[in-house]
Design a protein around this motif. Structure first.
Motif: not given
Length: 235
Positions: A110-124, A222-229
């Motif tokens: 398989f091949r996949l181009t993706a945008n691997p992200v997560h939700n994070a905060r710099t301060r509490d 997905k609109a910017y070239g990510c997500g298609l496997m």
């Protein structure tokens, strides 16, 4: 569903313009469907991906419910003088028969181009913010944590080829990390995102779930070239 392949003529300025802006490429892809109006609120899901195999071999893949017409892309970024009625400059294949043949337990590259992200905060005391994963280890984990829900399992390497202390026990590599920064027409500010390409080998665990991923995409942007496997036969 239809899967379309188009090779870009990278020596042409039109191709370089499209490759420099995911927004421009997205607009060009969506213009391949005459019944889709730019102002429409609800449009069918169209996925696309750029594969940079070599400097001269750069391929655009488009997955769409309807058959596209890429004449404008051939004229702008292809070989228009070489086009013929039998070979207009792109190839479109019926994708639904392939999807219907997917079976549990079968293995695929398989091949996949993706945008691997997560939700994070710099301060509490601050709200979380969508943040890109920037290391290979975290990018690998991003995909591995989604495999069960996505209907597949990334295969492990043979035991004599594993290096678990380096996190590479799976038949999976991450490459071609790109930091993109581009504007959206008519919208103030700029879009920034990080993309990576995954190449690996998987086993189908839930065919219906994998079909959904293959047709609707995996992850954000997905609109910017990510997500298609895409899948290819092993060997």
């Amino acid at each position: 569903m239809h899967l379309t392949r188009f090779r870009l003529h990278t020596a042409r300025s039109g191709a370089r313009c499209l490759l420099s802006s995911p927004q421009a490429m997205h607009a060009a892809v969506m213009s391949s469907f005459p019944h889709i109006l730019p102002t429409a609120e609800h449009t069918p899901r169209v996925l696309w991906r750029i594969d940079r195999n070599t400097t001269a071999e750069v391929m655009l893949f488009v997955l769409s419910p309807d058959r596209p017409d890429l004449t404008h892309l051939v004229e702008q970024a292809g070989w228009p003088a070489a086009a013929t009625p039998d070979n207009p400059g792109w190839q479109t294949y019926a994708y639904t028969p392939f999807l219907e043949r997917l079976e549990k337990g079968t293995a695929w590259n398989f091949r996949l181009t993706a945008n691997p992200v997560h939700n994070a905060r710099t301060r509490d005391d601050q709200p979380t913010k969508r943040t890109a994963h920037l290391t290979s280890r975290h990018q690998l984990q991003w995909l591995l944590t989604r495999q069960d829900a996505a209907g597949f399992r990334v295969l492990a390497k043979p035991e004599d080829r594993r290096h678990t202390e380096h996190g590479d026990e799976h038949q999976l590599i991450v490459r071609d990390q790109r930091s993109l920064n581009f504007g959206k027409r008519g919208v103030p500010g700029r879009v920034t995102l990080t993309t990576v390409t995954y190449d690996g080998r998987l086993e189908v665990t839930e065919p219906d779930a994998l079909r959904r991923v293959l047709t609707t995409g995996l992850g954000k942007a997905k609109a910017y070239g990510c997500g298609l496997m895409t899948l290819a036969p092993v060997g």
